[in-house]
Design a protein around this motif. Structure first.
Motif, mmCIF file in Angstrom:
data_model
loop_
_atom_site.group_PDB
_atom_site.id
_atom_site.type_symbol
_atom_site.label_atom_id
_atom_site.label_comp_id
_atom_site.label_asym_id
_atom_site.label_seq_id
_atom_site.Cartn_x
_atom_site.Cartn_y
_atom_site.Cartn_z
ATOM 1 N N GLU A 23 5.981 -8.237 -12.137
ATOM 2 C CA GLU A 23 4.969 -7.697 -11.217
ATOM 3 C C GLU A 23 4.497 -6.327 -11.684
ATOM 4 O O GLU A 23 3.288 -6.032 -11.664
ATOM 5 C CB GLU A 23 5.554 -7.605 -9.810
ATOM 6 N N PHE A 24 5.439 -5.506 -12.127
ATOM 7 C CA PHE A 24 5.060 -4.167 -12.589
ATOM 8 C C PHE A 24 4.209 -4.234 -13.850
ATOM 9 O O PHE A 24 3.189 -3.541 -13.967
ATOM 10 C CB PHE A 24 6.302 -3.319 -12.852
ATOM 11 N N LEU A 25 4.600 -5.048 -14.812
ATOM 12 C CA LEU A 25 3.855 -5.133 -16.067
ATOM 13 C C LEU A 25 2.440 -5.653 -15.843
ATOM 14 O O LEU A 25 1.494 -5.200 -16.508
ATOM 15 C CB LEU A 25 4.611 -6.030 -17.051
ATOM 16 N N PHE A 99 8.007 1.241 -9.820
ATOM 17 C CA PHE A 99 6.834 1.515 -8.986
ATOM 18 C C PHE A 99 6.906 2.865 -8.281
ATOM 19 O O PHE A 99 6.022 3.181 -7.471
ATOM 20 C CB PHE A 99 6.622 0.413 -7.924
ATOM 21 N N GLN A 100 7.908 3.695 -8.542
ATOM 22 C CA GLN A 100 7.952 5.015 -7.906
ATOM 23 C C GLN A 100 6.927 5.968 -8.496
ATOM 24 O O GLN A 100 6.465 6.875 -7.819
ATOM 25 C CB GLN A 100 9.359 5.603 -8.010
ATOM 26 N N VAL A 123 4.752 16.210 -11.269
ATOM 27 C CA VAL A 123 5.739 17.050 -10.596
ATOM 28 C C VAL A 123 5.928 16.519 -9.184
ATOM 29 O O VAL A 123 4.957 16.316 -8.449
ATOM 30 C CB VAL A 123 5.277 18.524 -10.547
ATOM 31 N N ILE A 124 7.172 16.275 -8.810
ATOM 32 C CA ILE A 124 7.471 15.750 -7.481
ATOM 33 C C ILE A 124 7.139 16.807 -6.434
ATOM 34 O O ILE A 124 7.705 17.904 -6.445
ATOM 35 C CB ILE A 124 8.940 15.324 -7.380
ATOM 36 N N ALA A 125 6.226 16.491 -5.540
ATOM 37 C CA ALA A 125 5.765 17.453 -4.539
ATOM 38 C C ALA A 125 6.592 17.419 -3.265
ATOM 39 O O ALA A 125 6.556 18.359 -2.473
ATOM 40 C CB ALA A 125 4.285 17.192 -4.207
ATOM 41 N N ASP A 126 7.329 16.356 -3.042
ATOM 42 C CA ASP A 126 8.088 16.207 -1.800
ATOM 43 C C ASP A 126 9.417 15.531 -2.090
ATOM 44 O O ASP A 126 9.460 14.381 -2.525
ATOM 45 C CB ASP A 126 7.281 15.403 -0.782
ATOM 46 N N ARG A 127 10.518 16.263 -1.863
ATOM 47 C CA ARG A 127 11.859 15.716 -2.064
ATOM 48 C C ARG A 127 12.587 15.500 -0.744
ATOM 49 O O ARG A 127 13.817 15.469 -0.698
ATOM 50 C CB ARG A 127 12.681 16.658 -2.953
ATOM 51 N N VAL A 198 3.842 12.299 -4.937
ATOM 52 C CA VAL A 198 4.953 11.929 -4.070
ATOM 53 C C VAL A 198 5.468 10.576 -4.537
ATOM 54 O O VAL A 198 4.712 9.604 -4.572
ATOM 55 C CB VAL A 198 4.508 11.853 -2.599
ATOM 56 N N PRO A 199 6.733 10.480 -4.922
ATOM 57 C CA PRO A 199 7.266 9.193 -5.394
ATOM 58 C C PRO A 199 7.121 8.101 -4.333
ATOM 59 O O PRO A 199 7.364 8.336 -3.144
ATOM 60 C CB PRO A 199 8.745 9.494 -5.671
#
Length: 317
Positions: A23-25, A99-100, A123-127, A198-199
């Motif tokens: 599905e991802f590919l 898919f993250q 860059v991850i904006a929300d952890r 955002v992941p």
């Protein structure tokens, strides 16, 4: 501005992700086909124990992919290195298969690259989804690392990034075996820009980066880019030595002028245990650095390939 046609390589490291990999590919192929007609997908199987090989090899001709299978599980850093070594595109994208990493951000990355940036990283904006302990550990790690090294390593930046061909060539020239990729991306330099994201929710499975794996990665990063722990224990050793000299002088003078008998066997025993522990800890820190020197001196390959199926359209150019 980078104008005209260009080729794009997508590096996808995978480990036991067969359930959602097809599905991802399909989604990745659809996305990059809309960006450029010259593209390839490199799937690096890092010793998966499920049917990842069968899933990918059934799709290599459909999506024009190259399948690299490592001889065992060498770790994500080695899998990424294998992809970088074999990528042929003018630009190279690193992306996870869970898919993250949002596929919609690829358009912005390519746009920034076309406007002259050599490296575009997410860059991850929300952890907020992570535990307080993990957020605190991440903050302390990057604070310590960036205050003790001349190479600024962006906090919250991961492997999700787009790199120009000359960055790839620079990455290939780095010979170290103990690879902290986030640090190496920063060390090579070049004109870079960050894109916050955002992941997304993981489509399947779970993260294999447990506390032990994260701790090992943090130790690799610290020992690869700073000698601060060695300097700290040099200072601690100096202070302890000065205190020991001062206390020894005090005992000698006290006995000489006042004739006091030397007492305090309990204190002496406790002190010996304390300083023995300090010595062992400092030797352990020194051993971490020495062990990495030992790994580098052996010059073993970073990874070994067990299979290379090349149906990439860029192989024909």
């Amino acid at each position: 501005m980078r104008q005209g046609r260009f080729s794009l390589s997508c590096i996808v490291p995978v480990y036991n992700e067969a359930k959602h990999l097809a599905e991802f590919l399909a989604a990745l192929h659809t996305k990059i086909s809309a960006i450029t007609t010259q593209h390839e997908i490199l799937v690096i199987n890092d010793g998966s124990r499920d049917n990842t090989r069968e899933v990918v090899q059934s799709l290599t001709k459909t999506y024009g992919m190259r399948y690299l299978e490592l001889s065992r599980n060498f770790g994500k850093e080695a899998a990424l290195t294998a992809g970088i070594d074999h990528a042929r595109g003018d630009a190279v994208l690193l992306i996870d298969a869970d898919f993250q990493h949002p596929l919609t951000l690829i358009d912005d990355m390519v746009s920034q690259w076309q406007h002259g940036y050599d490296m575009v990283y997410g860059v991850i904006a929300d952890r907020s989804a992570e535990s307080n302990a993990k957020r605190l550990g991440t903050h302390l790690f990057y604070t310590l690392l960036n205050r003790s090294t001349k190479t600024h390593i962006p906090a919250h930046a991961g492997d999700f990034r787009l790199m120009d061909r000359k960055v790839i060539q620079a990455m290939r020239a780095l010979p170290e075996r103990n690879r902290f990729m986030k640090g190496l991306y920063a060390w090579v330099g070049f004109k870079s820009v960050a894109l916050p994201f955002v992941p997304l929710d993981r489509i399947g499975g779970h993260s294999r980066f447990n506390w032990q794996a994260l701790s090992d990665l943090a130790i690799s990063g610290i020992t690869a880019f700073t000698t601060l722990p060695l300097r700290i224990w040099s200072v601690v050793g100096t202070l302890i030595s000065l205190l020991a000299i001062a206390y020894g002088l005090y005992i000698a003078l006290d006995a000489f002028f006042f004739g006091n008998a030397v007492a305090g066997w309990a204190t002496l025993s406790a002190g010996l245990m304390l300083f023995s522990g300090v010595q062992l800890l400092s030797i352990g820190i020194l051993g971490e650095y020495l062990g990495r020197v030992y790994d580098e001196v052996k010059q073993r390959p970073i990874y070994l390939l067990a299979c290379d199926t090349d149906d990439s359209p860029l192989n024909k150019e």
